[in-house]
Design a protein around this motif. Sequence first.
Motif, PDB file in Angstrom:
ATOM      1  N   UNK A  32       0.804  -1.158  -0.095  1.00  0.00           N
ATOM      2  CA  UNK A  32       0.098   0.081  -0.053  1.00  0.00           C
ATOM      3  C   UNK A  32       0.893   1.146   0.157  1.00  0.00           C
ATOM      4  N   UNK A  33       1.845   1.120   0.851  1.00  0.00           N
ATOM      5  CA  UNK A  33       2.785   2.390   0.900  1.00  0.00           C
ATOM      6  C   UNK A  33       3.427   2.532  -0.590  1.00  0.00           C
ATOM      7  N   UNK A  34       3.842   1.400  -1.106  1.00  0.00           N
ATOM      8  CA  UNK A  34       4.330   1.547  -2.536  1.00  0.00           C
ATOM      9  C   UNK A  34       3.546   2.296  -3.392  1.00  0.00           C
ATOM     10  N   UNK A  35       2.213   1.835  -3.286  1.00  0.00           N
ATOM     11  CA  UNK A  35       1.160   2.693  -4.385  1.00  0.00           C
ATOM     12  C   UNK A  35       1.232   3.953  -4.022  1.00  0.00           C
ATOM     13  N   UNK A  36       1.293   4.277  -2.908  1.00  0.00           N
ATOM     14  CA  UNK A  36       1.116   5.853  -2.372  1.00  0.00           C
ATOM     15  C   UNK A  36       2.467   6.620  -3.148  1.00  0.00           C
ATOM     16  N   UNK A  37       3.435   5.798  -2.984  1.00  0.00           N
ATOM     17  CA  UNK A  37       4.923   6.562  -3.305  1.00  0.00           C
ATOM     18  C   UNK A  37       5.000   6.628  -4.951  1.00  0.00           C
ATOM     19  N   UNK A  38       4.208   5.698  -5.384  1.00  0.00           N
ATOM     20  CA  UNK A  38       4.339   5.570  -7.169  1.00  0.00           C
ATOM     21  C   UNK A  38       3.306   6.623  -7.406  1.00  0.00           C
ATOM     22  N   UNK A  39       2.231   6.879  -6.724  1.00  0.00           N
ATOM     23  CA  UNK A  39       1.259   7.721  -7.003  1.00  0.00           C
ATOM     24  C   UNK A  39       1.711   8.951  -7.227  1.00  0.00           C
ATOM     25  N   UNK A  40       2.610   9.567  -5.872  1.00  0.00           N
ATOM     26  CA  UNK A  40       3.337  10.899  -6.079  1.00  0.00           C
ATOM     27  C   UNK A  40       4.348  10.881  -7.202  1.00  0.00           C
ATOM     28  N   UNK A  41       5.256   9.952  -7.300  1.00  0.00           N
ATOM     29  CA  UNK A  41       6.108  10.018  -8.421  1.00  0.00           C
ATOM     30  C   UNK A  41       5.535  10.095  -9.931  1.00  0.00           C
ATOM     31  N   UNK A  42       4.338   9.296  -9.789  1.00  0.00           N
ATOM     32  CA  UNK A  42       3.685   9.256 -11.376  1.00  0.00           C
ATOM     33  C   UNK A  42       3.005  10.617 -11.506  1.00  0.00           C
ATOM     34  N   UNK A  43       2.707  11.287 -10.412  1.00  0.00           N
ATOM     35  CA  UNK A  43       1.877  12.734 -10.933  1.00  0.00           C
ATOM     36  C   UNK A  43       3.091  13.822 -11.233  1.00  0.00           C
ATOM     37  N   UNK A  44       4.080  13.697 -10.270  1.00  0.00           N
ATOM     38  CA  UNK A  44       5.138  14.480 -10.611  1.00  0.00           C
ATOM     39  C   UNK A  44       6.002  14.431 -12.176  1.00  0.00           C
ATOM     40  N   UNK A  45       6.098  13.308 -12.282  1.00  0.00           N
ATOM     41  CA  UNK A  45       6.543  13.018 -13.473  1.00  0.00           C
ATOM     42  C   UNK A  45       5.682  13.437 -14.841  1.00  0.00           C
ATOM     43  N   UNK A  46       4.395  12.991 -14.649  1.00  0.00           N
ATOM     44  CA  UNK A  46       3.463  13.613 -15.420  1.00  0.00           C
ATOM     45  C   UNK A  46       3.307  15.172 -15.919  1.00  0.00           C
ATOM     46  N   UNK A  47       3.426  15.851 -14.667  1.00  0.00           N
ATOM     47  CA  UNK A  47       3.560  17.120 -14.732  1.00  0.00           C
ATOM     48  C   UNK A  47       4.770  17.551 -15.588  1.00  0.00           C
ATOM     49  N   UNK A  48       6.088  16.888 -15.368  1.00  0.00           N
ATOM     50  CA  UNK A  48       7.262  17.267 -15.819  1.00  0.00           C
ATOM     51  C   UNK A  48       7.256  17.073 -17.347  1.00  0.00           C
ATOM     52  N   UNK A  49       6.313  15.981 -17.724  1.00  0.00           N
ATOM     53  CA  UNK A  49       6.329  15.650 -19.119  1.00  0.00           C
ATOM     54  C   UNK A  49       5.376  16.741 -20.106  1.00  0.00           C
ATOM     55  N   UNK A  50       4.371  17.257 -19.149  1.00  0.00           N
ATOM     56  CA  UNK A  50       3.667  18.410 -19.750  1.00  0.00           C
ATOM     57  C   UNK A  50       4.400  19.506 -19.841  1.00  0.00           C
ATOM     58  N   UNK A  51       5.415  19.771 -19.018  1.00  0.00           N
ATOM     59  CA  UNK A  51       6.161  21.151 -19.042  1.00  0.00           C
ATOM     60  C   UNK A  51       7.551  20.870 -19.890  1.00  0.00           C
ATOM     61  N   UNK A  52       7.567  19.541 -20.718  1.00  0.00           N
ATOM     62  CA  UNK A  52       8.749  19.157 -21.679  1.00  0.00           C
ATOM     63  C   UNK A  52      10.045  19.200 -20.794  1.00  0.00           C
ATOM     64  N   UNK A  53       9.927  18.927 -19.432  1.00  0.00           N
ATOM     65  CA  UNK A  53      11.136  18.702 -18.885  1.00  0.00           C
ATOM     66  C   UNK A  53      11.754  17.182 -18.846  1.00  0.00           C
ATOM     67  N   UNK A  54      10.784  16.180 -19.374  1.00  0.00           N
ATOM     68  CA  UNK A  54      11.315  14.894 -19.475  1.00  0.00           C
ATOM     69  C   UNK A  54      10.720  14.372 -20.751  1.00  0.00           C
ATOM     70  N   UNK A  55      11.390  13.547 -21.245  1.00  0.00           N
ATOM     71  CA  UNK A  55      10.995  12.899 -22.556  1.00  0.00           C
ATOM     72  C   UNK A  55       9.830  12.072 -22.172  1.00  0.00           C
ATOM     73  N   UNK A  56       9.666  11.256 -21.343  1.00  0.00           N
ATOM     74  CA  UNK A  56       8.570  10.334 -20.959  1.00  0.00           C
ATOM     75  C   UNK A  56       8.344  10.131 -19.462  1.00  0.00           C
ATOM     76  N   UNK A  57       7.421   9.557 -19.178  1.00  0.00           N
ATOM     77  CA  UNK A  57       7.004   9.306 -17.863  1.00  0.00           C
ATOM     78  C   UNK A  57       7.453   7.731 -17.583  1.00  0.00           C
TER      79      UNK A  57
END
Length: 279
Positions: A16-41
């Motif tokens: 369950x903790x892993x899923x919480x951590x993943x949700x935070x990381x996934x959300x951050x990378x998704x925003x970074x992708x929208x801002x063209x800061x990373x090539x992919x999530x």
Amino acid sequence: MNQYNEKVKEGKISSTTVRYIHAVIHGALEQALKNNLVAQNVSEATTLPQERKKEIHTLTMAQITQLFSAIENDRLFPAIMLELTTGLRRGELLGLHWRDVDLNAGILTVRRNLVRIKNHEAKEGEKKTKLVFQEPKTEASRRTIPIAQQALEELKRHKARQEQEKRLAGPSYQDNDLVFCKEKGLPIDPRNFTRHFDILLKRAGIPHIRFHDTRHTFATLMLELGEHPKVVQQILGHSKIAVTLDTYTHVPLDLEKRAAEKLNQALIERKIPPSQEGI
């Protein structure tokens, strides 16, 4: 990302903790992708550990009666009775104020939780954690629920005893308007309350269960007695009925069998008499 499963296997964190951590990381990378800061999530390529449900242990009606009989003279007996007849969360039970309870109408309203949090302002030598009252996290948790008659009568007796404690303590009593508190009015640490509950179980000769399982006990009994899951959901403060049904999947099967039996009985009672066959 592959370290997710490794940490779970090592027993360092839960799935369950892993899923919480993943949700935070996934959300951050998704925003970074929208801002063209990373090539992919890259988090999307991760295989999350399978979520395991905690096994639910509940008390039977016979065990509840046995428990009540063994602890009826304990100072916190009213808290245990109220818990098993309302299914409150531990923090909700210990955060209950008398202004939240209408003894005449036989209802209580959940407005806050008592929780222990990190004390970021702690100085050297001070405790690193502190007890605070917090508002419920969801609208569903802010709810008004009925109090069973037996629990209501016990609460009235408890209030009278508490007034006597105030008189005996005199100026040293700190009146926080708490329904369940220490003898001099201070809040009860949730961890200490759980330890006391464990002692009461031993005293009654009842196999150990987590305190949270008293909440499961209440819900299970309500469903087994035929109460509609929607009503149980509202009393428990679940945000969605799916949470209630998913948590108590062991109960509906029994209810389905009972429903099938009722239908069968209804068909038998309404069976066309032999004399009318062929009309």
